[in-house]
Design a protein around this motif. Structure first.
Motif, PDB file in Angstrom:
ATOM      1  N   ILE A 162     -56.720 -38.941-121.337  1.00  0.00           N
ATOM      2  CA  ILE A 162     -56.265 -40.041-121.027  1.00  0.00           C
ATOM      3  C   ILE A 162     -56.919 -41.397-121.778  1.00  0.00           C
ATOM      4  O   ILE A 162     -56.411 -42.265-122.259  1.00  0.00           O
ATOM      5  CB  ILE A 162     -56.572 -40.322-119.459  1.00  0.00           C
ATOM      6  CG1 ILE A 162     -55.672 -39.582-118.684  1.00  0.00           C
ATOM      7  CG2 ILE A 162     -56.168 -41.689-118.721  1.00  0.00           C
ATOM      8  CD1 ILE A 162     -55.713 -39.372-117.090  1.00  0.00           C
ATOM      9  N   ILE A 171     -53.078 -44.149-113.731  1.00  0.00           N
ATOM     10  CA  ILE A 171     -53.015 -42.706-114.093  1.00  0.00           C
ATOM     11  C   ILE A 171     -54.320 -42.038-113.591  1.00  0.00           C
ATOM     12  O   ILE A 171     -53.909 -40.927-112.850  1.00  0.00           O
ATOM     13  CB  ILE A 171     -52.923 -42.389-115.649  1.00  0.00           C
ATOM     14  CG1 ILE A 171     -51.760 -43.121-116.295  1.00  0.00           C
ATOM     15  CG2 ILE A 171     -52.920 -41.157-115.930  1.00  0.00           C
ATOM     16  CD1 ILE A 171     -51.664 -43.075-117.799  1.00  0.00           C
ATOM     17  N   GLN A 231     -53.907 -35.550-107.230  1.00  0.00           N
ATOM     18  CA  GLN A 231     -52.857 -34.415-107.365  1.00  0.00           C
ATOM     19  C   GLN A 231     -53.447 -33.102-107.812  1.00  0.00           C
ATOM     20  O   GLN A 231     -53.200 -32.125-107.362  1.00  0.00           O
ATOM     21  CB  GLN A 231     -51.709 -34.752-108.567  1.00  0.00           C
ATOM     22  CG  GLN A 231     -50.934 -36.059-108.182  1.00  0.00           C
ATOM     23  CD  GLN A 231     -49.399 -35.612-108.300  1.00  0.00           C
ATOM     24  OE1 GLN A 231     -49.053 -34.351-108.581  1.00  0.00           O
ATOM     25  NE2 GLN A 231     -48.635 -36.510-107.802  1.00  0.00           N
ATOM     26  N   VAL A 232     -54.608 -33.436-108.764  1.00  0.00           N
ATOM     27  CA  VAL A 232     -55.134 -32.109-109.044  1.00  0.00           C
ATOM     28  C   VAL A 232     -56.704 -31.967-108.742  1.00  0.00           C
ATOM     29  O   VAL A 232     -57.326 -33.098-108.221  1.00  0.00           O
ATOM     30  CB  VAL A 232     -55.169 -31.705-110.603  1.00  0.00           C
ATOM     31  CG1 VAL A 232     -53.739 -31.725-110.821  1.00  0.00           C
ATOM     32  CG2 VAL A 232     -55.630 -32.887-111.270  1.00  0.00           C
ATOM     33  N   GLU A 257     -61.529 -32.643-117.605  1.00  0.00           N
ATOM     34  CA  GLU A 257     -60.950 -32.174-118.754  1.00  0.00           C
ATOM     35  C   GLU A 257     -59.541 -33.082-119.171  1.00  0.00           C
ATOM     36  O   GLU A 257     -59.720 -33.256-120.411  1.00  0.00           O
ATOM     37  CB  GLU A 257     -60.201 -30.690-118.577  1.00  0.00           C
ATOM     38  CG  GLU A 257     -61.147 -29.645-118.308  1.00  0.00           C
ATOM     39  CD  GLU A 257     -61.830 -29.329-119.868  1.00  0.00           C
ATOM     40  OE1 GLU A 257     -61.101 -29.190-120.834  1.00  0.00           O
ATOM     41  OE2 GLU A 257     -63.012 -29.436-119.846  1.00  0.00           O
ATOM     42  N   ILE A 258     -59.035 -33.588-118.461  1.00  0.00           N
ATOM     43  CA  ILE A 258     -57.604 -34.460-118.650  1.00  0.00           C
ATOM     44  C   ILE A 258     -58.162 -36.033-118.975  1.00  0.00           C
ATOM     45  O   ILE A 258     -57.622 -36.518-119.817  1.00  0.00           O
ATOM     46  CB  ILE A 258     -56.681 -34.508-117.408  1.00  0.00           C
ATOM     47  CG1 ILE A 258     -56.429 -33.039-117.098  1.00  0.00           C
ATOM     48  CG2 ILE A 258     -55.481 -35.123-117.806  1.00  0.00           C
ATOM     49  CD1 ILE A 258     -55.706 -32.303-118.223  1.00  0.00           C
ATOM     50  N   ILE A 278     -60.463 -30.204-113.086  1.00  0.00           N
ATOM     51  CA  ILE A 278     -59.366 -30.399-114.174  1.00  0.00           C
ATOM     52  C   ILE A 278     -59.247 -31.877-114.519  1.00  0.00           C
ATOM     53  O   ILE A 278     -59.161 -32.163-115.661  1.00  0.00           O
ATOM     54  CB  ILE A 278     -57.960 -29.913-113.723  1.00  0.00           C
ATOM     55  CG1 ILE A 278     -57.847 -28.381-113.887  1.00  0.00           C
ATOM     56  CG2 ILE A 278     -56.992 -30.353-114.551  1.00  0.00           C
ATOM     57  CD1 ILE A 278     -56.753 -27.707-113.465  1.00  0.00           C
ATOM     58  N   SER A 289     -53.882 -41.507-109.589  1.00  0.00           N
ATOM     59  CA  SER A 289     -52.806 -40.511-109.251  1.00  0.00           C
ATOM     60  C   SER A 289     -53.292 -38.886-109.624  1.00  0.00           C
ATOM     61  O   SER A 289     -52.763 -38.227-109.115  1.00  0.00           O
ATOM     62  CB  SER A 289     -51.491 -40.875-109.654  1.00  0.00           C
ATOM     63  OG  SER A 289     -51.220 -40.833-111.071  1.00  0.00           O
ATOM     64  N   LEU A 290     -53.954 -38.873-110.732  1.00  0.00           N
ATOM     65  CA  LEU A 290     -54.494 -37.667-111.195  1.00  0.00           C
ATOM     66  C   LEU A 290     -55.475 -36.994-110.178  1.00  0.00           C
ATOM     67  O   LEU A 290     -55.264 -36.111-109.790  1.00  0.00           O
ATOM     68  CB  LEU A 290     -55.213 -38.020-112.451  1.00  0.00           C
ATOM     69  CG  LEU A 290     -55.658 -36.554-113.176  1.00  0.00           C
ATOM     70  CD1 LEU A 290     -54.373 -35.918-113.768  1.00  0.00           C
ATOM     71  CD2 LEU A 290     -56.316 -36.866-114.353  1.00  0.00           C
ATOM     72  N   ARG A 346     -39.675 -38.944-114.492  1.00  0.00           N
ATOM     73  CA  ARG A 346     -40.593 -39.921-114.825  1.00  0.00           C
ATOM     74  C   ARG A 346     -40.114 -40.559-116.300  1.00  0.00           C
ATOM     75  O   ARG A 346     -40.030 -41.733-116.680  1.00  0.00           O
ATOM     76  CB  ARG A 346     -41.915 -39.409-115.243  1.00  0.00           C
ATOM     77  CG  ARG A 346     -42.999 -40.489-115.335  1.00  0.00           C
ATOM     78  CD  ARG A 346     -43.361 -41.394-114.085  1.00  0.00           C
ATOM     79  NE  ARG A 346     -43.743 -42.611-114.392  1.00  0.00           N
ATOM     80  CZ  ARG A 346     -44.831 -43.256-113.584  1.00  0.00           C
ATOM     81  NH1 ARG A 346     -45.414 -42.738-112.704  1.00  0.00           N
ATOM     82  NH2 ARG A 346     -45.045 -44.388-114.055  1.00  0.00           N
ATOM     83  N   PRO A 398     -40.546 -33.806-111.633  1.00  0.00           N
ATOM     84  CA  PRO A 398     -41.122 -35.110-111.625  1.00  0.00           C
ATOM     85  C   PRO A 398     -41.351 -35.585-113.079  1.00  0.00           C
ATOM     86  O   PRO A 398     -41.304 -36.867-113.133  1.00  0.00           O
ATOM     87  CB  PRO A 398     -42.465 -34.793-110.929  1.00  0.00           C
ATOM     88  CG  PRO A 398     -42.737 -33.437-111.136  1.00  0.00           C
ATOM     89  CD  PRO A 398     -41.680 -32.561-111.121  1.00  0.00           C
ATOM     90  N   ILE A 399     -41.577 -34.826-113.943  1.00  0.00           N
ATOM     91  CA  ILE A 399     -41.646 -35.303-115.396  1.00  0.00           C
ATOM     92  C   ILE A 399     -40.421 -35.553-115.845  1.00  0.00           C
ATOM     93  O   ILE A 399     -40.252 -36.713-116.602  1.00  0.00           O
ATOM     94  CB  ILE A 399     -42.338 -34.150-116.209  1.00  0.00           C
ATOM     95  CG1 ILE A 399     -43.523 -33.900-115.655  1.00  0.00           C
ATOM     96  CG2 ILE A 399     -42.306 -34.310-117.619  1.00  0.00           C
ATOM     97  CD1 ILE A 399     -44.519 -32.664-116.133  1.00  0.00           C
TER      98      ILE A 399
END
Lengths: 98, 339
Positions: free
Chosen positions: B116, B96, B103-104, B111-112, B108, B99-100, B206, B202-203
């Motif tokens: 996780i 995760i 993408q961003v 923060e995320i 961020i 891929s995070l 998924r 995409p969500i």
């Protein structure tokens, strides 16, 4: 300028004013309402996905964590909103422009 | 010999997946290893999967085993693996994160990251990871004629088996919420957010993928799997098995048979010392318990195994395998006929 032209111009002006009025009073609040509703629904979705961010254990957080790469920005904004939002009442009240 | 077990409800079902469950310490590992050995000896390509966090399959076969299936030395047709949920959780987390960061923006990501980390420290994470590996193994079934699961003690296994149902409805709700919000955004078509349709999201994609995974697992468990419970002739073990069987029934899963392990061996007839008298008295109580087991449970007792002095490994395993009345040989024969 003929009378007919002046009438036409006036009608055009009137139409704009009325449309503005309509937009301001009906259309915009309606769109705003839908937008708010969409945001609320998204908040619900995020809460269902990441309830554990607020200490509520979720059976699926292991799986929903997989969504974070696509949701990163929304998630961050959402988290801030959730901590900041003083009350549901305040948010609901925002739609009335006194 | 297999007469007892053909008396069950689905004698012709093809049991690709065989689960051994039961209370901690009743000898699940021994029984499932013996069963796997027996299947392998009968000519079936067999994979033995241990899901108990305290693995002991490696000890039974006296060789190191890993997270991936590897052939068992000295046994034909037999492969074994020990699932390590910790490693799986870690790997999932790293996937995760990777891929995070693709993408961003890095700001961020930090923060995320907390979220996780949190999601992977919840009590459910281990089970979810274990479940994922279960499904992986089930999907690679073509490689094996039979997959034998040595499961963790009762509670954990049952929760694992109830996951598909639970998570399917959970995901349904998520998809519904997401669909609603996308729909509303589309209607308003406002803001910098571009209106995307549900099919491109995409969500949702998924979530649907996940749901498909759960459905697959649920289907396989109901249709292609057989459950056996291992128990000892003591009250605690009997009662726990009763509860476990009731739980399984709640999920529409039937129990194929019971294996009663750790029966006290009989002394020779001429012996009459204190030890011999003790053994006889014990055997008497156990005989009663065995009768209780046979009368209370619908599932047939497919094997009774006596306690042994030594640890069960090596040739002892074959002896235990012989005591198992589970129809591995019969299944192999019918496979050969149909194949």
């Amino acid at each position: 300028m003929s009378l007919a032209d002046r009438i036409a111009a006036y009608r055009e002006y009137l139409r704009e004013v009325l449309h503005g009025l309509y937009h301001g009073m009906i259309e915009h609040p309606a769109y705003e309402l839908i937008e708010k509703e969409a945001e609320d629904r998204e908040d619900e979705f995020l809460l269902a996905c990441f309830a554990d961010a607020f200490g509520v254990p979720s059976p699926a957080s292991y799986y929903t964590a997989e969504l974070l790469p696509y949701l990163a920005e929304e998630f961050e904004q959402w988290e801030r909103r959730m901590w900041d939002r003083s009350s549901v009442l305040e948010r609901k009240g925002q739609q009335y422009h006194f | 010999m297999a007469g007892d077990s053909t008396a069950n409800d689905r004698p012709d079902a093809e049991d690709r997946f065989v689960f051994f469950g039961g209370k901690g310490g009743v000898g699940k590992t021994t029984v499932s290893s013996a069963y796997a050995t027996r299947c392998a000896a009968a000519g079936l390509d067999t994979l033995l999967v241990s899901t108990d966090p305290a693995h002991s399959t490696a000890d039974v076969f006296d060789q190191p085993l890993g997270d991936d299936p590897r052939p068992v030395d000295g046994r034909e047709n037999l492969w074994a693996m020990e699932i390590d949920p910790d490693a799986e959780v870690e790997a999932h987390m790293n996937r995760i994160r990777r891929s995070l960061s693709d993408q961003v923006s890095p700001a961020i990501v930090n923060e995320i990251d907390r979220q996780i980390e949190l999601a992977h420290r919840t009590p459910g994470a281990h089970e979810a990871a274990l479940f994922d590996r279960f499904v992986d193994v089930m999907r690679s079934r073509e490689e094996y004629d039979r997959v034998v699961f040595d499961t963790s003690p009762t509670g954990g296994t049952l929760r694992l088996l109830s996951l598909p149902e639970l998570l399917e409805s959970w995901i349904d709700r998520l998809v519904r919420k997401r669909t609603e919000s996308i729909d509303l955004y589309e209607k308003a078509a406002i803001g910098e957010r571009q209106a995307t349709s549900v099919d491109e999201d995409p969500i949702v994609a998924r979530l649907r993928e996940r749901k498909e995974n759960f459905e697959f697992a649920g289907r396989v468990l109901r249709e292609d799997a057989a459950f056996f419970f291992v128990l000892n002739p003591d009250e605690l073990s009997i009662r726990e098995t009763e509860r476990a069987i009731a739980d399984l029934a709640e999920h529409d899963l039937g129990v194929r048979g019971l294996v009663v392990n750790r029966l006290t061996p009989a002394p020779d007839d001429h012996e009459d010392g204190r030890g011999a008298r003790y053994l006889r008295a014990r055997r008497e109580t156990e005989r009663e318990r065995l009768a209780t087991i046979r009368s209370t449970f619908d599932a047939p007792v497919v094997a009774t195994i006596e306690s042994r002095v030594e640890e069960i490994r090596g040739e002892h395993l074959d002896a235990v395998a012989d005591a198992l009345d589970v129809d591995a040989a019969a299944a192999a024969a019918s496979d050969a006929r149909s194949g």
